[in-house]
Design a protein around this motif. Structure first.
Motif, short mmCIF file in Angstrom:
data_model
loop_
_atom_site.label_atom_id
_atom_site.label_comp_id
_atom_site.label_asym_id
_atom_site.label_seq_id
_atom_site.Cartn_x
_atom_site.Cartn_y
_atom_site.Cartn_z
N PRO A 30 0.76 -1.30 0.10
CA PRO A 30 0.02 0.13 -0.04
C PRO A 30 0.94 1.19 0.03
N GLY A 31 0.48 2.03 -0.70
CA GLY A 31 1.32 3.58 -0.87
C GLY A 31 2.66 3.36 -1.54
N ALA A 32 2.89 2.40 -2.22
CA ALA A 32 4.29 2.56 -2.89
C ALA A 32 4.59 3.13 -3.93
N GLY A 33 3.18 3.63 -4.49
CA GLY A 33 3.49 4.43 -5.61
C GLY A 33 2.82 3.65 -7.05
N LYS A 34 2.12 2.88 -6.70
CA LYS A 34 1.73 1.88 -7.90
C LYS A 34 1.00 2.85 -9.09
N SER A 35 -0.06 3.88 -8.36
CA SER A 35 -0.95 4.58 -9.15
C SER A 35 -0.05 5.70 -9.74
N THR A 36 0.79 6.16 -9.05
CA THR A 36 1.74 7.20 -9.68
C THR A 36 2.51 6.72 -10.85
N VAL A 37 3.08 5.64 -10.73
CA VAL A 37 3.85 4.83 -11.47
C VAL A 37 3.17 4.54 -12.85
N ALA A 41 13.04 3.94 -9.98
CA ALA A 41 12.08 5.12 -10.33
C ALA A 41 12.00 6.21 -9.50
N SER A 42 11.72 7.19 -10.02
CA SER A 42 10.88 8.07 -8.99
C SER A 42 9.73 8.87 -9.85
N ALA A 43 8.75 8.27 -9.29
CA ALA A 43 7.42 8.10 -10.42
C ALA A 43 6.97 9.83 -10.16
N ARG A 44 7.11 10.30 -8.94
CA ARG A 44 6.48 11.50 -8.69
C ARG A 44 7.05 12.52 -10.00
N ASP A 46 -10.05 9.51 -5.93
CA ASP A 46 -8.87 10.21 -5.35
C ASP A 46 -7.68 9.09 -5.07
N ARG A 47 -8.02 7.85 -5.07
CA ARG A 47 -7.09 6.76 -4.80
C ARG A 47 -6.25 6.55 -5.92
N ILE A 48 -6.80 7.12 -7.26
CA ILE A 48 -6.24 6.43 -8.32
C ILE A 48 -5.34 7.57 -9.19
N ARG A 49 -5.62 8.83 -8.55
CA ARG A 49 -4.59 9.99 -8.85
C ARG A 49 -4.17 10.06 -10.26
N MET A 50 -5.11 9.95 -11.13
CA MET A 50 -4.77 9.63 -12.58
C MET A 50 -5.66 10.90 -13.42
N VAL A 65 11.91 -0.19 -7.87
CA VAL A 65 12.09 0.21 -6.73
C VAL A 65 11.74 1.86 -6.90
N ASN A 66 10.60 2.22 -6.34
CA ASN A 66 10.10 3.67 -6.68
C ASN A 66 10.50 4.41 -5.41
N LYS A 67 10.12 5.80 -5.80
CA LYS A 67 10.66 6.74 -4.60
C LYS A 67 12.03 6.81 -4.32
N ALA A 68 12.78 6.59 -5.43
CA ALA A 68 14.32 6.48 -5.52
C ALA A 68 14.65 7.99 -5.12
N ASP A 69 13.93 8.94 -4.89
CA ASP A 69 14.44 10.18 -4.66
C ASP A 69 14.65 9.91 -3.15
N ARG A 70 14.30 9.04 -2.29
CA ARG A 70 14.55 8.92 -1.08
C ARG A 70 15.74 7.92 -1.00
N VAL A 122 -3.70 -3.69 -14.76
CA VAL A 122 -4.70 -3.67 -13.49
C VAL A 122 -3.85 -3.63 -12.13
N GLU A 123 -4.36 -2.64 -11.49
CA GLU A 123 -3.56 -2.21 -10.34
C GLU A 123 -4.15 -2.98 -9.32
N THR A 124 -3.62 -3.73 -8.32
CA THR A 124 -4.09 -4.34 -7.22
C THR A 124 -3.09 -3.98 -5.91
N1 LIG Z 1 8.84 10.81 -2.57
C1 LIG Z 1 7.93 10.27 -3.56
N2 LIG Z 1 6.84 9.96 -3.32
C2 LIG Z 1 5.87 9.34 -4.26
C3 LIG Z 1 6.69 8.75 -5.35
N3 LIG Z 1 5.76 8.27 -6.11
C4 LIG Z 1 4.65 8.32 -5.46
N4 LIG Z 1 4.71 8.95 -4.30
C5 LIG Z 1 3.66 9.36 -3.37
O1 LIG Z 1 3.35 8.20 -2.72
C6 LIG Z 1 2.04 8.47 -2.25
C7 LIG Z 1 1.30 7.02 -2.72
O2 LIG Z 1 1.34 7.13 -4.03
P1 LIG Z 1 0.23 6.20 -4.99
O3 LIG Z 1 0.52 6.10 -6.27
O4 LIG Z 1 -1.19 6.48 -4.66
O5 LIG Z 1 0.45 4.76 -4.32
P2 LIG Z 1 -0.28 3.31 -4.29
O6 LIG Z 1 0.57 2.46 -4.38
O7 LIG Z 1 -1.04 3.50 -5.68
O8 LIG Z 1 -1.11 3.55 -3.26
P3 LIG Z 1 -2.53 2.50 -3.03
O9 LIG Z 1 -3.17 2.37 -4.11
O10 LIG Z 1 -3.14 3.38 -2.03
O11 LIG Z 1 -2.14 1.43 -2.21
C8 LIG Z 1 1.44 9.74 -2.70
O12 LIG Z 1 1.49 10.79 -1.87
C9 LIG Z 1 2.59 10.06 -4.01
O13 LIG Z 1 2.75 11.28 -4.26
C10 LIG Z 1 8.16 9.02 -5.66
O14 LIG Z 1 8.64 8.58 -6.61
N5 LIG Z 1 8.84 9.76 -4.49
#
Ligand SMILES: Nc1nc2c(ncn2[C@@H]2O[C@H](COP(=O)(O)OP(=O)(O)OP(=O)(O)O)[C@@H](O)[C@H]2O)c(=O)[nH]1
Ligand SMILES: [Mg+2]
Length: 314
Positions: free
Chosen positions: A52-59, A223-226, A93-97, A188-193, A141-143
């Motif tokens: 959860p929250g790994a950034g799947k939707s953002t990716v 990756a850094s999907a953001r 709002d969960r899909i952020r797309m 590995v997302n959030k590579a900015d961290r 398909v995101e799950t």
């Molecule tokens: N720092 C950072 N934050 C990110 C990155 N990608 C996504 N996020 C943040 O991580 C949070 C969760 O992103 P989502 O894309 O909703 O993650 P998800 O895995 O789809 O979440 P669920 O569907 O709720 O499980 C959001 O606040 C994003 O802005 C990234 O590359 N770097």
């Protein structure tokens, strides 16, 4: 059927309506799906899972941009196994797309699955079929990685992308062990961290030690999907994987397994309906239940007695 014609012409509204009809188990949906079957089987189906929250939707959101630049039309199904709700508003709002919501080349649908009689696999399979007929390719398909749901998604996907994040620590090891076999591409997302390189190295090491050698060695990317960094490589890897399974024959095997599963499900459904409607008269069923309850009869013998005429009569 009008809805089928409209859908085959690329009408997204018709697709949305048909997905709803399928979810409601509207008998007209079966007719439509049956007419659509010949027009499916074209798309690459990509499963995306991870914690959860790994950034799947953002990716996915960033990957859609890459696919759109290549001229692909993209279908996205965001599955939420914990929610009974379906449609845009509640899960939107969960899909952020939202940035793609006005693009006719992108179809996004979030689906709650709790309480579906057909379960996750059936509802998702219907939706995938509908998007395939609509001309979406790939279908993503995101799950959320929470056990059963991701396993089911993976069974119907050609390529599975696992989204990880740095520094989740030991508690994630169990999760990782479960996903090593199902992932075709890891990111590995959030590579900015901090800790992204370490996470990549760990995953690579785990893949090497925990896995039987596979013809396809799953790449581990960063990756850094953001801000979109690294997503082009993720899409390239998914393309390569699809080309690989087409060439190796693995795609044919997967597709055959999916067809078998689907057919068996349809048969089971039909049989269950047949049994409740034709074989078991209400009074007789209740009487048997009563005897089973009183331990005068066991359910196996009762079923055998009831089904004997059908099994003989073919
Ligand atoms: N720092 C950072 N934050 C990110 C990155 N990608 C996504 N996020 C943040 O991580 C949070 C969760 O992103 P989502 O894309 O909703 O993650 P998800 O895995 O789809 O979440 P669920 O569907 O709720 O499980 C959001 O606040 C994003 O802005 C990234 O590359 N770097
Ligand atoms: Mg999400």
């Amino acid at each position: 059927m009008e809805i089928v014609e409209r859908l085959l012409k690329g009408d997204a509204g018709a697709a949305a309506r048909l997905i709803s009809m399928a979810e409601d188990e509207d008998p007209r949906a079966v007719k439509a799906l049956s007419a659509l079957h010949a027009h499916t089987g074209k798309a690459q189906i990509i499963g995306v899972t991870g914690p959860p929250g790994a950034g799947k939707s953002t990716v996915i959101d960033q990957a859609v941009k890459v696919y759109r630049k290549k001229g692909c039309k993209v279908g996205i199904l965001a599955i939420d196994p914990t929610s009974p709700f379906t449609g845009g508003a509640i899960l939107g709002d969960r899909i952020r797309m939202q940035q793609h919501s006005t693009d006719p080349g992108v179809f996004i649908r979030s689906m709650g699955t709790r309480g579906w009689t057909g379960g996750l696999s059936k509802g998702t399979a219907s939706a995938i079929k509908i998007l395939d007929a609509l001309g979406m390719d790939p279908i993503i398909v995101e799950t959320v990685g929470a056990g059963q749901s991701e396993v089911e998604i993976v069974r119907s996907a050609h390529s599975v992308l696992i989204v990880e994040v740095p520094g989740l620590g030991d508690d994630i090891q169990a999760f990782k062990a479960g996903i090593l076999e199902i992932g075709d591409v890891f990111v590995v997302n959030k590579a900015d961290r901090e800790g992204a390189d370490k996470a990549v190295a760990e995953l690579r090491a785990m893949l090497e030690t925990c896995q039987e050698p596979r013809a396809w060695a799953p790449p581990v990317l960063k990756a850094s999907a953001r801000d979109g960094a690294g997503i082009g490589e993720v899409v390239d890897a998914l393309d390569s994987h699809f080309a690989f399974i087409k060439q190796s024959g693995a795609k044919d095997l997967k597709d055959r397994a999916s067809a078998e599963r689907e057919f068996m499900e349809v048969l089971r459904d039909r049989l269950a309906k047949y049994i409740t409607e034709k074989v078991v008269r209400k009074g007789e069923f209740d009487a048997l239940v009563e005897r089973i309850l009183r331990r005068q009869l066991d359910p196996y013998s009762a079923a055998e007695k009831l089904l004997e005429p059908i099994e003989k009569g073919k």
